[in-house]
Scaffold this active site. Structure first.
Site, PDB file in Angstrom:
ATOM      1  CD  GLU A 209      -4.534   9.049  -0.412  1.00 58.92           C
ATOM      2  OE1 GLU A 209      -4.325   8.514  -1.512  1.00 58.92           O
ATOM      3  OE2 GLU A 209      -4.675   8.411   0.643  1.00 58.92           O
ATOM      4  CD  GLU A 327      -8.015   8.019   2.491  1.00 55.56           C
ATOM      5  OE1 GLU A 327      -7.364   6.971   2.243  1.00 55.56           O
ATOM      6  OE2 GLU A 327      -8.369   8.827   1.616  1.00 55.56           O
TER       7      GLU A 327
END
EC number: 3.2.1.78
Length: 475
Positions: A209, A327
């Site tokens: 991320e 995710e």
């Protein structure tokens, strides 16, 4: 109007049979026995150009547990339970920077017990027919990440002032490159195979991320990826590489900033960064309830639909590469009795969207839920890893069933010829965004699918039974 694609639900007998054969089938088709994974257009392929689709899970803790031989049973149990549900991809950390259980305690200094833990994870993944997506560092402070790298440089006398200096500091980038080379050239002490030659490893993810508040436009992360992805390729010319983006749009061409949560910048460009040299596939994450904290269920539902469809279309039109939801999760509020039912609705929506794209040759070809955990009775300390998103397959029969059914449906798509699949997708529909035309869309079908699913949920009697006004909190 195009025909609607839905994810068929197998009967009870089929589920039982699948549970019996999944382990053997996965060992034959995944985890390296199927060969190194490559890319052909918007499809992942193994040797011979045959497609492979990914039904996966996140378990960041695998190396940490395996570093202690007394706790390796947790890794074995996780892979055993996952393969029994047909899961063929695990995303996990190949880093731990500083802290109490470091893989890298200081720049270039590695803990052999932790490395042997990763050796064990890779060996067990292969044995269970599961591919690995290995992440190389973190944007956040957990397990060190970019903050730890900057601290190391500062402690060495370099004048760095912010965590985002990670992306620009020459010395920090040299630390990270050394870590990349050390991991990729590691010889597994259990298998004797160098990591960069091991087909059990599906791909390398540069960072978990990445975000950059020092440069909200995305240019800073863009430059870092443009340097690091080719570097990984120079060390390892066989494995796939992805930046690790959540899907946030930036300030570049073909970006759709207005679709970001709250319409703000997060320092990345979804389209431009995935176009960088050395990048092989795209990723997004999906957390509507957290990203839109305080918003209504209707707003979250609209976000889910727009976020998914926009990335499928943008990937097909501008990138021409596969897309994974690496995710996705729904936070479990302990005080809400119906919360698992709401979470299962979310699982259904995400997995139906994946199947709708994959079954028509679209670019969205798999995903990995966050996160798989085990009961504390298996290995002490597992309960401390609960974060509200955990799915314990042995305890949650409905979630396990949803995930297993999806795995079965994706497995049925494996083995297709990638070129034929792309032509078939083109015959259904061309995806057009702006002036671009590309194979692999299916957005109109997915739009119809999601609208019908959302309408069905809105009208369901379960909403009344659990007190969900206006299907509140299903996302």
């Amino acid at each position: 109007m195009a025909a609607m694609t839905v994810r068929p639900r197998p009967g009870a007998a089929a589920i039982i049979i699948a549970a019996v054969v999944f382990g053997a089938a996965a060992a034959a088709a995944g985890g390296g026995d199927g060969g190194m994974v490559g890319v052909d257009g918007t499809q992942f392929v193994v040797e011979g150009g045959r497609t492979i689709y990914f039904s996966g899970f996140n378990a960041y803790w695998l190396m940490m547990m395996a570093s202690d031989p007394a706790r390796r049973a947790a890794v074995v149990a996780a892979f055993t339970q996952a393969s029994a549900r047909g899961l063929n991809l695990a995303r996990t950390w190949a880093f731990s920077d500083g802290g109490d259980q470091p893989l890298q305690s200081s720049p270039g200094v590695y803990d052999e017990a932790m490395f042997q833990g990763m050796d064990f994870v890779i060996a067990e993944a292969r044995r269970h027919g599961i591919y690995l997506l290995l992440c190389l560092t973190n944007n956040f402070d957990n397990f060190g990440g970019k903050r730890q790298y900057v601290r190391w440089a500062r402690d060495a006398g370099h004048n760095l002032t912010a965590d985002d200096d990670f992306f620009t500091s020459t010395v920090v980038k040299s630390y990270f490159k050394n870590h990349v080379k050390t991991v990729l050239t590691r010889v597994n002490t259990l298998t004797g195979v160098v990591y960069k030659d091991d087909p059990t490893i599906f791909a390398w993810e540069l960072m978990n991320e990445p975000r950059c508040y020092a440069d909200p436009t995305g240019a800073m992360v863009q430059a870092w990826v443009e340097e690091m992805a080719p570097y990984v390729k120079r060390v390892d010319g066989r494995h796939l590489v992805t930046p690790g983006l959540e899907g946030f749009y930036g300030d570049g061409e073909h970006e759709s900033k207005e679709l970001n949560p709250w319409g703000i910048y997060y320092g990345t460009n979804y389209v431009a960064t995935h176009r960088a040299a050395g990048v092989d596939f795209a990723t997004i994450h999906l957390y509507p309830d957290v990203w839109l904290w305080g918003s209504t269920a209707d707003e979250q539902a609209a976000f889910f639909r727009n976020w998914t469809l926009s990335h499928i279309d943008a990937t097909a039109a501008y990138l021409g590469m596969p897309l994974l939801v690496t995710e996705y999760g729904k936070f479990l509020w302990k005080e809400v009795g119906a919360n698992k039912a709401q979470r299962n609705y979310f699982l259904d929506l995400v997995l139906d969207a994946i199947y709708a794209s994959a079954s028509r040759g679209g670019p969205l070809v798999g995903g990995a839920f966050w996160q798989l955990l085990l009961d504390d009775d298996i290995v002490a300390g597992m309960d401390s890893l609960r974060d509200g998103y955990e799915i314990i397959l042995a305890e949650d029969s409905r979630a396990a069933s949803i995930i297993g059914e999806h795995s079965e449906q994706l497995a049925a798509l494996n083995g297709q010829d990638a070129d034929v699949l792309c032509r078939r997708a083109s015959s259904h529909r061309k995806t057009r965004l702006g002036n671009s035309l590309s194979c692999g869309g299916g957005g109109d079908t997915l739009e119809l699918l999601l609208r019908m699913v959302l309408a069905s949920i809105q009208a369901t009697t379960i909403r009344k039974n659990v007190g969900l006004p206006n299907f509140l909190h299903f996302l």
